[in-house]
Structures are given as structure tokens and as C-alpha cells.
Design a protein around this motif. Structure first.
Motif, mmCIF file in Angstrom:
data_model
loop_
_atom_site.group_PDB
_atom_site.id
_atom_site.type_symbol
_atom_site.label_atom_id
_atom_site.label_comp_id
_atom_site.label_asym_id
_atom_site.label_seq_id
_atom_site.Cartn_x
_atom_site.Cartn_y
_atom_site.Cartn_z
ATOM 1 N N LEU A 190 24.268 -26.039 39.500
ATOM 2 C CA LEU A 190 23.749 -24.733 39.919
ATOM 3 C C LEU A 190 22.836 -24.891 41.129
ATOM 4 C CD1 LEU A 190 21.062 -23.240 37.446
ATOM 5 C CD2 LEU A 190 21.459 -25.674 37.809
ATOM 6 N N ASP A 234 34.277 -23.884 38.730
ATOM 7 C CA ASP A 234 32.974 -24.546 38.745
ATOM 8 C C ASP A 234 32.633 -24.942 40.165
ATOM 9 O OD1 ASP A 234 32.486 -24.402 36.074
ATOM 10 O OD2 ASP A 234 33.146 -26.442 35.617
ATOM 11 N N THR A 249 26.894 -20.828 40.380
ATOM 12 C CA THR A 249 27.449 -21.855 39.504
ATOM 13 C C THR A 249 28.948 -22.029 39.728
ATOM 14 O OG1 THR A 249 27.778 -20.173 37.813
ATOM 15 C CG2 THR A 249 25.744 -21.439 37.706
ATOM 16 N N GLN A 300 32.542 -20.926 33.754
ATOM 17 C CA GLN A 300 32.344 -19.647 34.419
ATOM 18 C C GLN A 300 32.623 -18.505 33.455
ATOM 19 O OE1 GLN A 300 30.845 -19.655 37.199
ATOM 20 N NE2 GLN A 300 31.012 -21.883 37.270
ATOM 21 N N GLY A 326 27.803 -16.466 40.156
ATOM 22 C CA GLY A 326 26.454 -16.874 39.783
ATOM 23 C C GLY A 326 25.719 -15.745 39.107
ATOM 24 N N MET A 346 23.587 -20.779 30.795
ATOM 25 C CA MET A 346 24.840 -20.059 31.057
ATOM 26 C C MET A 346 25.168 -19.076 29.926
ATOM 27 S SD MET A 346 25.909 -20.703 33.981
ATOM 28 C CE MET A 346 27.653 -20.471 34.277
ATOM 29 N N PHE A 369 21.643 -26.616 30.711
ATOM 30 C CA PHE A 369 22.519 -25.790 31.533
ATOM 31 C C PHE A 369 23.384 -24.862 30.677
ATOM 32 C CE2 PHE A 369 26.562 -25.223 33.887
ATOM 33 C CZ PHE A 369 26.067 -24.480 34.940
#
Ligand code: HEM
Lengths: 301, 205
Positions: free
Chosen positions: A206, A197, A191, A25, A131, A105, A101
Motif C-alpha cells: 500500500l 494487486d 493497494t 482487491q 485504494g 483491507m 494489512f
């Protein structure tokens, strides 16, 4: 494009001090702080909503890939491996391909969005998601001018998602949005929850969140996003078109054939919880009503 | 084996069931009040009570076939099983009225408008005269009509099973299994000889 919509509640209101942004995150989160200054004016303010507890959000789920009971996903979703993970973006885009992923991110701005979440079964929660705006991801792939719809697909892996061995629905789970819905500032790919998470049972790593639509539209554990000029098929519509339309906007005036949608029960109120009125577009009428101007919402369910 | 089981069962008084079978209801209520039924205890309680009611109805339906095909004699317990099933259906309905729907105007609307509620309600209504006549006095009073009346059980249980199937979202396994067992138990009651005679009579007429 990030930060186009702001809660009045901030991170510190929601996240207990002991819970903090963890690595995944944080990668996006740090970028967010950097970009926040560039973002345009935030949209309509949300009035103070009390988020549900972590335990409610993560133990009461509909995720039929892990069983049809509300507690099945929390029990069974540990079997899902989410690393490595990639999202295939294809169809009418300039840069089709598999997007890892981590790469996504690294390029997205993760924000906190505290949204009402209204299930078609007439229960609801308030979830503090982390997110990024779906629009940012779609722009990364470069949406071509002819595209009108976005199709989504959940992972199909019966070995880890045992529910997929039973024909409760057609697998893999698929969903879809009109392009303007997908590009709307409220529409995010979540996410995380509470800065952690996102747990597997909530759709790791996600999942889509479209807060003005019934929960089943917010497809989980997404592996494919396809831009198209045709309205894509959607799982619950395939299963029962009379009960579940393509739009499935939260609407207290249009009942589900088997139950009323006029009110809902907010999870977490215990055995004697009162019902509360359901809001048009789940309380996001000001933000999204214009998307449906001129449409008969009794017909386009 | 069955004989010794029957002998052992003869020593169990039927009234014991009126003490034991209500216990799960208290247990569910306790769980609901203490967070043991998860994030949404109202639906969970409603479902637990409905499912236990259906299970008891099915056990009641199994009594006759068990005696005929396995020699197991549970007839002495059948009334208690039936009455307890009614008790759970009534609690199930009460949960729906008081905790779930709450809104008076919506109760009637739901009963008429939602087929699965209509069917559940029909099942409950059919069970009322059966519960009211589950006593020795009524059995004597009604004589042969009592047996006829209590054939309504078949329909009530079937409605309960259909109710479950209809309320499930998507095609789910559990309600199908329940309905399958119910249909099986009902099918065991069809006596081929009788059926043939009846059809014979009809075609002769
Ligand atoms: C013969 C009578 C009845 C039987 C055997 C029965 C049985 C059941 C069963 C087995 C379930 C599903 C439990 C689960 O999901 O595990 C259920 C759910 C339910 N029943 Fe009944 N029921 C009966 C009558 C009624 C009546 C009279 C009402 C209300 C008027 C009612 C309302 C409901 C509701 C609202 C649910 C839950 C739906 C949900 O999960 O959202 N039932 N019932």
C-alpha cells in the motif's frame, strides 16, 4: 466516508474483461459495493482521462530503494516480500498500534480512482488506482484534536531493497502531509492498479496517492503513519530543500530550479510525443485550491 | 602482448571507425521507434546518446596516457574517436532541441536558466572549433597553435562530466565515477617536473 469523489470513467471503461478484481482487491471491493449506497454526494467530476497502459505504469518508476534508473524498480522489486505486512499507526491517535494489512483491507472500502500522476521531473501518466481514502484509515486510529500533520515512512530493509545500501537519499524514505491534506477526499492509500494487486515497483502493498502533488510526495510501501503537531521532515526536502519543498503542489507557474514545470510529457506517446501544458494542482484546482487560500505558493513550494 | 596488439592494430584502417561508431546511433533510433527504449523513449534516447558521447570523449582522453604508461598506440584512431564523440554530442543536442524541449521560447530560457544545460552547451560550443580543425589541412595551417587549441578538449570533457553530475537527482554513483575517471585522466597529464619549473619560475619572478 468512502466514495467522496467519483470519476466519470467507471471500472468497466478501464478494466478489460479478462482482468478482474483478485482476492486482496475483492475483499475491500465487496465492502465498497455494500457501502456505496450510504456515501454522500460525490465531488467534482473528472473529465474522461485515458489511463496509461499497465506496462507503462509498471515499468517506468522512480523508487530509489531499488535503484535510480526508471527501469530498475521493475527489475529489482521482486526481492521485496510484502506478506506479512503491517502498518504502525502512532503519535497523536486514540488507538495506536500495529495494523495488519489484511485487517486494514477488511475494514476499508476499496474504490477505483483514475488520477493524473505528475512527476516533478516533468513527465506524467494517468493511473487507474484501486485504494481507500486515507481519512478512513486515520479515523480508524482516531486522530486526536491536537494533531496537525501526518508523517509517513517507507519500509527499511536493505537486504531486499538494495538501493538503501547507497546514500542517494537518507533512509528510510519519509514523507508528510498537513492533516487537512491527508483527510481530503482525493487522498488515498492505493493497494491496486487496474484491479490487480499493486506491483512491488509501484509501492506494494500500500502506498499514498496525493494526485495534486508531485509524485515523490506519494510515498510507497508504507509501514508507519504518525500523527504529530510538527511539520515532519521529508526525504527530498532533506536532500535538497531549495528544489523540493514540503508542499510540492503541482504548479506550472513555479519552475523547478533546473527545469520548467509549465509543461509535461505524457508517458506512452512514443518518440515524437508532444508536450502538454501542466495544470494548476495537476487539474484538481477546484477540489484543493481552498486548502491553500492566503498562502504564497511561490514561497511555500 | 602490447607489441602484438600494436602490430595487429596497425592493420586496422582508421576509416573503419567512421563506419562502426555511428552504428549505435542507428541502433538507439531503431529501439526508440520500436518500443525498445521503454515507456519514455525521448529521454532514453537523449541519455544513451549523451552517455556514449561522454564515453567516446573519455576514450579520446585516454589515448595519450595509454601510450605513455602502457605502450599501447592508438594515436592513429584519435581523430576518428574525437570526431565521432562530437557527432554524438551533436545528436544528443539535436534530440534535446527537436524531440525533448520542442518549444522554441523555452530553448533559450533553458540554456540560460538551467546551469546543467548551460554547462553542457558550453561543452558543445568548445567542441565545435575542435571538430572543424580535425583535418590535415588545419593541422598544417595552424602549426603549433593546433596543439594549443586542442587542449580545449580537457575543458570540454570536464564540462561534460560536470553536466552529468549536475543533472542527476540526488547523489548518484555513475556520474561520480565518470567524473572521477575524467579527473584521473587529466591528472595524468600533469608533469611534475614541468609544474615545478613553472612554479619555480613564478616564485622567482
Ligand atoms: C560535451 C557535451 C555533452 C556531454 C558529454 C553530455 C553528456 C551527457 C550525459 C552523459 C548525460 C546523462 C545520460 C544518462 O543519464 O545516462 C546527459 C544528459 C542530458 N544532457 Fe547532455 N551532454 C553534453 C551536452 C549537452 C547539451 C549541449 C545539451 C542541451 C543543450 C544537453 C542536454 C542534456 C539533457 C537534457 C540530458 C538529460 C537530462 C535528463 O535525463 O533528464 N547535453 N548528457
Amino acid at each position: 466516508m468512502a466514495n467522496r469523489w467519483k470519476n466519470t470513467l467507471t471500472e468497466t471503461d478501464v478494466t478489460p474483461e479478462t482482468v478482474y478484481l483478485n482476492r486482496r482487491q475483492l475483499m475491500g471491493g465487496a465492502a465498497g459495493i455494500g457501502l456505496a449506497g450510504l456515501a454522500g454526494p460525490a465531488m467534482a467530476q473528472e473529465d474522461a482521462l485515458e489511463p496509461n497502459e499497465w506496462d507503462d505504469i509498471t515499468t517506468y518508476n522512480n523508487f530509489y530503494e531499488f535503484g535510480t534508473g526508471k527501469d530498475d524498480p521493475a527489475r529489482n522489486a521482486h526481492a521485496l516480500t510484502t506478506d506479512p505486512w503491517s502498518v504502525k499507526i502512532d503519535g497523536m491517535v486514540d488507538n495506536p498500534g500495529e495494523f495488519a494489512f489484511e485487517d486494514i483491507m477488511a475494514r476499508m472500502t476499496v474504490e477505483e480512482r483514475i488520477y493524473r500522476f505528475r512527476c516533478v521531473e516533468a513527465w506524467s501518466m494517468v493511473v487507474p488506482w484501486n485504494g481507500f481514502e486515507l481519512a478512513d484509515l486515520l479515523n480508524l486510529a482516531g486522530v486526536q484534536s491536537g494533531a496537525k500533520y501526518v508523517a509517513f515512512e517507507t519500509l527499511y530493509r536493505p537486504d531486499e531493497m538494495w538501493g538503501q545500501k547507497y546514500p542517494v537519499l537518507e533512509w528510510p524514505y519519509v514523507e508528510g502531509l498537513r492533516l487537512d491534506e491527508a483527510m481530503h477526499p482525493l487522498t488515498i492509500m492505493a493497494t491496486g492498479i487496474y484491479g490487480r494487486d499493486i506491483p512491488n515497483q509501484n509501492g506494494a502493498p500500500l502506498r499514498l496517492v496525493v494526485p495534486w502533488k508531485y509524485g515523490f510526495k506519494s510515498i510507497k510501501s508504507v509501514v508507519r503513519i504518525t500523527l504529530t503537531d510538527q511539520e515532519p521532515p521529508t526525504s527530498w526536502n532533506i536532500a535538497n530543500g531549495r528544489e523540493y519543498g514540503f508542499y510540492s503542489n503541482v504548479n506550472p507557474e513555479v519552475d523547478h530550479p533546473r527545469w520548467s514545470q509549465a509543461s509535461e510529457r505524457r508517458i506512452g506517446g512514443g518518440l515524437f510525443a508532444r508536450k502538454i501544458p501542466t495544470l494548476m494542482f495537476n487539474g484538481y484546482e477546484e477540489e484543493v485550491a481552498s486548502l491553500y487560500e492566503g498562502m504564497d505558493l511561490r514561497k511555500f513550494i | 602482448m602490447v607489441d602484438s596488439l600494436n602490430t595487429a592494430l596497425r592493420r586496422v584502417p582508421a576509416w573503419l571507425l567512421y563506419i562502426v561508431l555511428p552504428l549505435p546511433a542507428f541502433w538507439f533510433l531503431y529501439l526508440g521507434l520500436t518500443g525498445g527504449l521503454g515507456a519514455e523513449p525521448i529521454k532514453a534516447l537523449e541519455q544513451e546518446l549523451g552517455e556514449f558521447a561522454l564515453q567516446l570523449l573519455i576514450v579520446g582522453l585516454a589515448v595519450t596516457p595509454l601510450r605513455r604508461f602502457a605502450g599501447l598506440n592508438l594515436i592513429r584512431f584519435r581523430r576518428a574517436i574525437g570526431l565521432m564523440a562530437f557527432f554524438y554530442v551533436a545528436l544528443h543536442l539535436l534530440t534535446w532541441l527537436v524531440l525533448d524541449v520542442q518549444i522554441l521560447s523555452q530553448i533559450w530560457a533553458d540554456i540560460v536558466k538551467r546551469p546543467y544545460i548551460t554547462i553542457g552547451m558550453a561543452g558543445f560550443v568548445l567542441l565545435v572549433p575542435l571538430a572543424l580543425t580535425s583535418n590535415n589541412w588545419s593541422v598544417r595551417r595552424l602549426g603549433p597553435r593546433w596543439r594549443k587549441l586542442h587542449k580545449l578538449t580537457y575543458l570540454a570533457v570536464l564540462l561534460g562530466g560536470v553536466h552529468y553530475l549536475m543533472l542527476a537527482k540526488g547523489l548518484q554513483l555513475e556520474p561520480l565515477l565518470y567524473l572521477g575517471v575524467i579527473l584521473g585522466l587529466l591528472a595524468l597529464r600533469i608533469e611534475p617536473g614541468k609544474l615545478r619549473r613553472r612554479i619555480g619560475r613564478r616564485s622567482a619572478a
